[in-house]
Design a protein around this motif. Structure first.
Motif, PDB file in Angstrom:
ATOM      1  N   UNK A   6       0.813  -1.233   0.000  1.00  0.00           N
ATOM      2  CA  UNK A   6       0.000   0.000   0.000  1.00  0.00           C
ATOM      3  C   UNK A   6       0.844   1.280   0.000  1.00  0.00           C
ATOM      4  N   UNK A   7       2.158   1.130   0.179  1.00  0.00           N
ATOM      5  CA  UNK A   7       2.995   2.347   0.166  1.00  0.00           C
ATOM      6  C   UNK A   7       3.807   2.470  -1.133  1.00  0.00           C
ATOM      7  N   UNK A   8       3.714   1.472  -2.011  1.00  0.00           N
ATOM      8  CA  UNK A   8       4.491   1.547  -3.253  1.00  0.00           C
ATOM      9  C   UNK A   8       3.605   1.642  -4.500  1.00  0.00           C
ATOM     10  N   UNK A   9       2.298   1.613  -4.301  1.00  0.00           N
ATOM     11  CA  UNK A   9       1.362   1.678  -5.423  1.00  0.00           C
ATOM     12  C   UNK A   9       0.971   3.144  -5.665  1.00  0.00           C
ATOM     13  N   UNK A  10       1.191   3.635  -6.890  1.00  0.00           N
ATOM     14  CA  UNK A  10       0.966   5.060  -7.192  1.00  0.00           C
ATOM     15  C   UNK A  10      -0.505   5.461  -7.109  1.00  0.00           C
ATOM     16  N   UNK A  11      -1.418   4.492  -7.184  1.00  0.00           N
ATOM     17  CA  UNK A  11      -2.841   4.882  -7.111  1.00  0.00           C
ATOM     18  C   UNK A  11      -3.324   4.964  -5.656  1.00  0.00           C
ATOM     19  N   UNK A  12      -2.398   4.699  -4.692  1.00  0.00           N
ATOM     20  CA  UNK A  12      -2.795   4.694  -3.279  1.00  0.00           C
ATOM     21  C   UNK A  12      -2.001   5.718  -2.465  1.00  0.00           C
ATOM     22  N   UNK A  13      -2.624   6.239  -1.403  1.00  0.00           N
ATOM     23  CA  UNK A  13      -1.935   7.116  -0.440  1.00  0.00           C
ATOM     24  C   UNK A  13      -2.213   6.540   0.943  1.00  0.00           C
ATOM     25  N   UNK A  14      -1.131   6.293   1.722  1.00  0.00           N
ATOM     26  CA  UNK A  14      -1.321   5.608   3.005  1.00  0.00           C
ATOM     27  C   UNK A  14      -0.694   6.366   4.169  1.00  0.00           C
ATOM     28  N   UNK A  15      -1.450   6.425   5.285  1.00  0.00           N
ATOM     29  CA  UNK A  15      -0.863   6.901   6.550  1.00  0.00           C
ATOM     30  C   UNK A  15      -1.082   5.803   7.585  1.00  0.00           C
ATOM     31  N   UNK A  16      -0.273   5.822   8.651  1.00  0.00           N
ATOM     32  CA  UNK A  16      -0.463   4.797   9.697  1.00  0.00           C
ATOM     33  C   UNK A  16      -0.747   5.484  11.035  1.00  0.00           C
ATOM     34  N   UNK A  17      -1.903   5.127  11.595  1.00  0.00           N
ATOM     35  CA  UNK A  17      -2.378   5.706  12.862  1.00  0.00           C
ATOM     36  C   UNK A  17      -1.967   4.744  13.972  1.00  0.00           C
ATOM     37  N   UNK A  18      -1.184   5.240  14.933  1.00  0.00           N
ATOM     38  CA  UNK A  18      -0.566   4.303  15.889  1.00  0.00           C
ATOM     39  C   UNK A  18      -1.115   4.402  17.314  1.00  0.00           C
ATOM     40  N   UNK A  19      -2.179   5.169  17.532  1.00  0.00           N
ATOM     41  CA  UNK A  19      -2.692   5.325  18.905  1.00  0.00           C
ATOM     42  C   UNK A  19      -3.245   4.008  19.458  1.00  0.00           C
ATOM     43  N   UNK A  20      -3.701   3.124  18.585  1.00  0.00           N
ATOM     44  CA  UNK A  20      -4.277   1.852  19.035  1.00  0.00           C
ATOM     45  C   UNK A  20      -3.374   0.693  18.673  1.00  0.00           C
ATOM     46  N   UNK A  21      -3.915  -0.230  17.863  1.00  0.00           N
ATOM     47  CA  UNK A  21      -3.157  -1.434  17.496  1.00  0.00           C
ATOM     48  C   UNK A  21      -2.396  -1.300  16.193  1.00  0.00           C
ATOM     49  N   UNK A  22      -2.334  -0.080  15.641  1.00  0.00           N
ATOM     50  CA  UNK A  22      -1.641   0.117  14.354  1.00  0.00           C
ATOM     51  C   UNK A  22      -2.634  -0.036  13.213  1.00  0.00           C
ATOM     52  N   UNK A  23      -3.129   1.101  12.708  1.00  0.00           N
ATOM     53  CA  UNK A  23      -4.162   1.078  11.679  1.00  0.00           C
ATOM     54  C   UNK A  23      -3.638   1.797  10.438  1.00  0.00           C
ATOM     55  N   UNK A  24      -3.492   1.028   9.329  1.00  0.00           N
ATOM     56  CA  UNK A  24      -3.103   1.681   8.069  1.00  0.00           C
ATOM     57  C   UNK A  24      -4.371   2.218   7.423  1.00  0.00           C
TER      58      UNK A  24
END
Ligand code: SAM
Length: 217
Positions: free
Chosen positions: A193-211
């Motif tokens: 999900x971080x190398x595909x040009x049609x996608x933009x990803x952030x990772x939320x880490x307050x809980x169990x790690x949510x992409x």
């Protein structure tokens, strides 16, 4: 004289009619707010009770539950797919948003006993009409799902995340989100999900790690 009395009467009637119309609109708005508050309280009550009485199984922590609700409600999502129902805890967080957006949840679970518990929790929370539980192996059962969907949530077998992504992306609307839980356990998924040009990803880490992945087009 008679004419001016008539005009005054017409003006008075118009004013009364329009104020009664706005009174009625105000009443319906107030009634909707009360209904939504009651529905929210009922779902939150079941979520609380599930935690107190240990009726969860490998469920998301509350921080991630809130994130699922917030992302769904803020984007106005109406069609959500979840892989890994367990006993319905994360599903109920989605339902908090879906009762505001008038949306629906389709959720997959391989374990019959957990699916039955989830069904009971959805009934208790009054959201059974918004939820479809599909029992069986989601890798195969996903073929039954039709697009377009607004949000997909992955929270099942970690080795299957990349396969789920491949199967779900074509069903997702442009502007839709793929949410994936416990992403520290799935480096191959994070790479996808971080190398595909049609996608933009952030990772939320307050809980169990949510992409949180946006399908850009
Ligand atoms: C981590 S739990 C899900 C927790 C749930 N999302 C919550 O927060 O309440 C993972 C669930 O995925 C289910 N599961 C694992 N592999 C599956 C598969 N191939 N198809 C469908 N469900 C699967 C497991 O039985 C388990 O109940």
């Amino acid at each position: 004289m008679k004419r001016s009395v008539l005009i005054l009467g017409v003006l008075l009637c118009t004013a009364l009619a329009s104020s009664s119309q706005s009174l009625r609109a105000g009443f319906y708005h107030w009634q909707r707010v009360v209904d939504e508050r009651q529905a929210e309280t009922k779902i939150l009550g079941v979520l609380d009770r599930m935690v107190q009485s240990h009726e969860t199984y490998l469920s998301v922590p509350v921080e991630d539950g809130k994130a699922l609700r917030l992302l769904t409600e803020a984007t106005g999502a109406r069609e959500v797919v979840e892989i890994g129902t367990s006993t319905g805890y994360s599903g109920l967080w989605f339902c908090l948003a879906l009762q505001r957006t008038n949306g629906r949840l389709t959720t997959f679970e391989i374990d019959h006993q957990r699916a039955s518990m989830a069904r009971q929790h959805f009934r208790e929370a009054g959201v059974e009409d918004r939820v479809t539980i599909i029992e069986g192996n989601a890798h195969e059962q996903l073929a039954k799902v039709k697009g377009p969907r607004d949000i997909a949530f992955l929270d099942a077998d970690k080795g299957g995340y990349v396969d789920y992504l491949k199967k779900l992306l074509p069903l997702l609307k442009p502007g839709g989100l793929v949410l994936a839980h416990n992403v520290d356990m799935v480096p191959d998924y994070v790479k996808a999900v971080t190398t595909d040009a049609q996608l933009e990803t952030i990772i939320y880490t307050a809980g169990g790690g949510l992409a949180v992945t946006l399908k850009k087009r």
